[in-house]
Design an enzyme around this catalytic site. Structure first.
Site, mmCIF file in Angstrom:
data_model
loop_
_atom_site.group_PDB
_atom_site.id
_atom_site.type_symbol
_atom_site.label_atom_id
_atom_site.label_comp_id
_atom_site.label_asym_id
_atom_site.label_seq_id
_atom_site.Cartn_x
_atom_site.Cartn_y
_atom_site.Cartn_z
ATOM 1 N N HIS A 131 -18.355 -5.802 -34.343
ATOM 2 C CA HIS A 131 -17.906 -7.203 -34.367
ATOM 3 C C HIS A 131 -16.786 -7.362 -35.402
ATOM 4 C CE1 HIS A 131 -18.194 -11.587 -34.281
ATOM 5 N NE2 HIS A 131 -18.149 -11.547 -35.610
ATOM 6 N N GLY A 135 0.797 -1.220 0.000
ATOM 7 C CA GLY A 135 0.000 0.000 0.000
ATOM 8 C C GLY A 135 0.827 1.266 0.000
#
Length: 464
Positions: free
Chosen positions: A443, A270
């Site tokens: 697509h 962190g």
């Protein structure tokens, strides 16, 4: 006589430099205080150079699997020094870009360590110890963060290192233990494993990438194990002995204590905030648990002082800091900006497969009491993913069954970090699931999976 500014920003990371440029665009006289390189940690030692490292690892993996694509190449070899040099070169180029933007926007750069003083003043101490005091109508703190240190995992910057050293090592380690599996730990686990380092990833919580949806965490764990990373969950590093040639890492696991030998330990547990020594106490600026307390427009309790980025409450992410900086200076300029919706912030992890998410996880939505519709579309059913040889992962979407509100989306797979913005924009516009189903997606693309997953949530999916 020192120059008086409308705005002085302390820190030139993605919060500070963006705030400074926006303030200049709005007609203010602006200065930025920076003690290191312009661009801050993100640009010089975080977001940008790590992505350069990860791209090198990805290219190496492509070459190793070239025959899968019908291409024969001679055996590829890692030039670790070359990888690091490329990464540093990318960072340097970006830093020059910020310097150019500062000049273009007539922003003064005050090199040195900035400290706030009562009366809307900023003291800047240069590397020779000389101090100059500047005045401003408004002072914005954007001092960012650094690697957090655990008491039993103190960095020596040689054998026990933080993320900064991990991207500039002199030579590639043969083995590494990475402590913490958030974005930083997971990205470095992928990078070092991909180029041939033996990696052990240790996570204290029950799942790796613990902030993500559980299904995403499990998929990443499967992918990592398949690639040879040793994953240890619900485990804690209790001791690191560096007295020998390498490191002897003692790890407390659910099955008992285990000792792992390695060359390097990377602490990725962190971020700690840079709030020490910058004059907060002297000015009387209130903090809580290492974070500066601010309102919705980043005002502190002391008039004329503001704070943004890692040092305030909220996700410690570059894009959050930038958004906060813009909102802050627009409010200073007398505009009426919309406050930031922290419930609609995308998170991205650039390991392979990539992770991207926004909004609630399935578990959080249930705990909040929502009646939900969940749709999931695996990339194994995607024509584009098959053609690309990237069938690992899926898109998962969560909707409120009653009103159709898009509660969350969670993706893992190739290029999903480029796809998440569709969801963020749709949620911002309060788009429903039915509208996404009826939105024609091109697509073949990976992005079709968003439409297909949404269709799955409403029992209309075609390709499953």
């Amino acid at each position: 006589m020192s120059v008086k500014y409308n705005v002085i920003v302390i820190g030139s990371g993605p919060g500070g430099y963006v705030a400074a440029i926006r303030a200049s665009q709005l007609g203010m006289k602006v200065a930025v205080v920076e003690r290191e390189e312009v661009g801050g940690i993100c640009l010089n030692w975080g977001c940008i150079p790590t992505k350069a490292l990860l791209k090198s690892a990805q290219v190496f993996e492509y070459m190793k699997h070239a025959e899968d694509y019908g291409i024969r190449v001679k055996e590829a070899q890692v030039d670790f020094e070359g990888i690091v040099q490329r990464s540093r070169g990318v960072a340097a180029g970006m830093s020059k870009g910020i310097n150019f933007l500062f000049k273009k926007n007539k922003i003064d750069v005050l090199a040195g360590f900035g400290k706030v003083k009562p009366g809307k003043k900023v003291e800047v101490e240069d590397d020779k110890g000389s101090k100059t005091v500047y005045e401003a109508d408004h002072v914005i703190l954007a001092t960012g963060g650094r690697s957090r240190e655990l008491p039993n995992l103190k960095l020596d910057h040689k054998k026990i290192i933080g993320y900064r050293k991990a991207m500039s090592l002199d030579k590639q380690p043969k083995s590494m233990v990475i402590v913490g599996s958030g974005a930083i730990g997971s990205e470095f686990a992928y990078f070092y494993n991909a180029i041939g380092t033996e990696v052990t990833l240790v996570e204290f919580l029950p799942n790796i990438v613990p902030l993500e949806d559980e299904e995403v965490s499990k998929q990443l764990e499967r992918s990592y194990k398949k690639s040879g990373i040793k994953v240890m969950k619900s485990s804690e590093v209790t001791q690191v002995n560096t007295s020998g040639k390498g490191c002897k890492v003692t790890i407390k696991t659910p099955k008992g204590e285990e000792v792992v030998n390695c060359e390097i330990v990377l602490s990725a547990v962190g971020v700690a905030t840079n709030v020490e020594g910058i004059g907060l106490e002297e000015v009387g600026i209130a903090t809580d648990q290492g974070k500066v307390i601010v309102d919705d427009y980043y005002k502190t309790n002391i008039p004329g002082f503001y704070a943004i980025g890692d040092i305030v409450k909220g996700p410690a992410l570059a894009h959050v800091a930038s958004a906060e900086g813009i909102i802050c200076v627009e409010k200073i300029a007398g505009h009426d900006p919309e406050s930031l919706n922290y419930e609609n912030i995308p998170g991205c992890t650039y390991c392979s497969p990539e992770i991207a998410s926004v909004g609630m996880t399935e578990k959080a939505a249930k705990e909040a009491g929502y009646d939900i519709k969940v749709g999931k579309f695996p990339f194994s059913a995607s024509g584009k993913a098959s053609a690309a040889g990237a069938k690992d992962g899926f898109v998962k979407v969560i909707f409120d069954a009653k009103y159709g509100e898009w509660l969350g989306a969670h993706m893992i797979g190739a290029n999903v970090t480029e796809m998440i913005a569709e969801v963020v924009a749709a949620r911002k516009l309060e788009t429903t699931g039915h509208e996404i189903i009826k939105t024609v997606h091109p697509h073949p693309t990976m992005s079709e999976a968003v439409m297909e997953a949404t269709a799955a949530a409403y029992d209309e999916v075609i390709h499953l």
